[in-house]
Design an enzyme around this catalytic site. Structure first.
Site, mmCIF file in Angstrom:
data_model
loop_
_atom_site.group_PDB
_atom_site.id
_atom_site.type_symbol
_atom_site.label_atom_id
_atom_site.label_comp_id
_atom_site.label_asym_id
_atom_site.label_seq_id
_atom_site.Cartn_x
_atom_site.Cartn_y
_atom_site.Cartn_z
ATOM 1 C CE LYS A 15 -2.638 6.859 -1.785
ATOM 2 N NZ LYS A 15 -3.186 7.231 -2.528
ATOM 3 C CE1 TYR B 99 -2.978 3.183 1.229
ATOM 4 C CE2 TYR B 99 -1.969 3.291 2.470
ATOM 5 C CZ TYR B 99 -2.754 3.870 1.863
ATOM 6 O OH TYR B 99 -3.328 4.991 2.573
#
Length: 497
Positions: free
Chosen positions: A243, A239
């Site tokens: 990002k 994640y």
């Protein structure tokens, strides 16, 4: 700038929101509709095969939530429905494809209308498939930027990221842009194009071997690839890794677009707005509350002296909208760490005491009617000791029980399965939490402090867009708002990461 000037920025404006089915996306939509009902139009881009499916998804997964009860009460049911009909337009698309998957004529018409883009679409799972995370979190940011450049009247691109694009670095972490190719692991260079090619190569190999591979095997392989590549470059999970890639691509492609990047820390339930204690699912630290509730762990990992960098969701929304107003049509990029840790830190002691106090006041009752005894978990300060303890005290006895159960034709199978699930859940929490259990970073909040001072200086109604860290007492918030919210809204998804 006062709060009236913030709301006026959105009057008669057309907004495109990606990620409206997500936690923060719903809150942003609700807040805009509540504080500025004279917004011209809000387009909600959601993944769906067609317009009808997109509209149904918005109705079921967004507008039907308790979150919108304040709006329903304010306008009445018929008034609320009329407001939604007039202001909301559902769009079927995909942030992981160029032009968001819209056909050329639809895209051209939309670009002419758009004043603001709020790009919040993301997959937030720490264990997402690498191909999915790359498409949504990394390429989604690039495609959002490219889309914004095609909007001649665009005044603002708001990009919602995470403070943990910084990984688990130590020291003061500045509100600065990530540079293309800059890995967290010293001496390594991150080539995003090479990562995309690697994913395609692995998918091709899996497809070629699919006759002997299950869908679950393909899914697991892609998840493991994401974790492996994240770790290789110095990030703790897929994640935050993807990002960070998204921010790099945005920085590379933005040119003179007016861009504001919002980087919240660990987001918790609402503090005040539209009402205290709204949340969806059990998020990272919330999984600890769920486990505490069930007394699912006798020990865990961490140091109570450390700071847990959390922020209520409504404060994140308020920062997003105020920052958008302050930097309206301002060429360039500004980054905000939405963190309370420097101004009002939450220590592990306060978090643990709040859980203890809540469950002492509200004791749990077992199926047999007896109260579940409240126990404070023992915290290990080193991961290696924690794993050794779990193996000796739980895993080995469980496997011995499993072996005996097999000899006696499953006599203890139900007992084994119950406790093995508890052990597996605990290990899942460890996998998620371990990289942050001893987090020594501190997020710089210089820009955030300036923003707060600018609004506070000339406003007598700062509560409408409150993000003052001194306005909240962490113990009272956890005890009276957040812990009961997690147990009410988050238990259906307990253990969600």
């Amino acid at each position: 700038m006062d709060t009236g000037m913030v709301t006026e920025c959105f009057r008669d404006k057309t907004i495109l929101i990606t990620g409206s089915t997500g936690f923060l996306g719903k809150l942003l939509l609700e807040k805009i509709l509540r504080v500025q009902p004279d917004v011209k139009k809000i387009y909600l881009l959601v993944r769906a095969p067609d317009a009808a499916s997109a509209e149904q998804r918005i109705i079921c997964q967004v507008l039907g939530k308790d979150l919108f009860n304040t709006l329903r009460e304010k306008h009445g049911l018929s008034g609320f429905q009329e407001l939604i009909k007039e202001k909301i337009v559902s769009l079927a698309g995909d942030v992981g494809t160029r032009d968001f998957g819209l056909d050329s004529s639809r895209m051209e018409d939309l670009c002419e209308e758009i004043d603001i883009i709020i790009h919040g679409a993301a997959t937030t799972s720490f264990y997402e498939r690498y191909d999915v995370a790359l498409a949504t979190n990394a390429l989604g940011a690039q495609y959002g930027c490219e889309f914004a450049k095609k909007c001649p009247n665009l005044k603002l691109l708001l990009h919602v990221s995470t403070a943990f694009v910084a990984g688990t670095q130590e020291g003061l972490l500045l509100e600065k842009a990530l540079q293309m190719g800059e890995a967290l692991r010293p001496g390594y260079h991150l080539d995003i194009e090479a990562e995309l090619q690697l994913v395609e190569k692995v998918k091709t190999e899996l497809t070629a071997a699919k006759s002997g591979s299950s869908d679950q095997y393909v899914k697991t392989t892609m998840k493991e690839l994401g974790l492996k590549r994240a770790s290789h470059f110095g990030w703790p999970n897929v994640y935050t890794f993807t990002k960070a890639m998204g921010e790099m691509l945005l920085e590379q492609k933005r040119e003179d677009l007016p861009v504001v990047i919002i980087r919240p820390t660990m987001v918790t339930s609402t503090y005040q707005d539209p009402f205290p204690g709204w949340i969806e699912g059990a998020r990272t630290i919330d999984a600890l509350i769920v486990a505490y509730d069930e007394q699912a762990f006798p020990c865990f990992l961490g140091d109570l002296k450390d700071t847990m960098d959390a922020v209520p969701a409504d404060m994140v929304v308020n920062v997003t909208l105020v920052a958008g107003a302050v930097h309206w049509n301002e060429k360039g990029q500004v980054i905000y760490h939405v963190s309370l840790a420097l101004q009002n830190p939450l220590s592990g002691y306060v978090f643990e005491d709040a859980c203890w106090d809540y469950f002492s006041i509200h004791p749990r009752v077992l199926e047999n009617g007896k109260p579940l005894q409240n126990r404070r978990p023992y915290l290990f300060k080193k991961l290696v000791y924690f794993r050794a303890y779990l193996t000796l005290m739980y895993k080995l006895p469980l496997e011995m029980l499993h072996a005996v159960s097999l000899l006696f034709r499953g006599l203890f199978s139900q007992y084994y399965q119950k406790h093995n699930r508890r052990y597996t859940f605990l290990m899942l929490l460890v996998k998620v939490y371990a990289p942050y259990a001893f987090f020594k970073g501190c997020f710089d909040d210089t820009n955030l402090t300036r923003l707060r001072e600018e609004v506070k200086m000339v406003s007598n109604d700062a509560s409408l867009f409150n993000f003052d860290p001194k306005s909240m007492d962490w113990h009272q918030y956890l005890l009276n708002i957040h812990v009961p919210a997690v147990l009410k809204y988050g238990r259906k998804k307990k253990g969600s990461v």
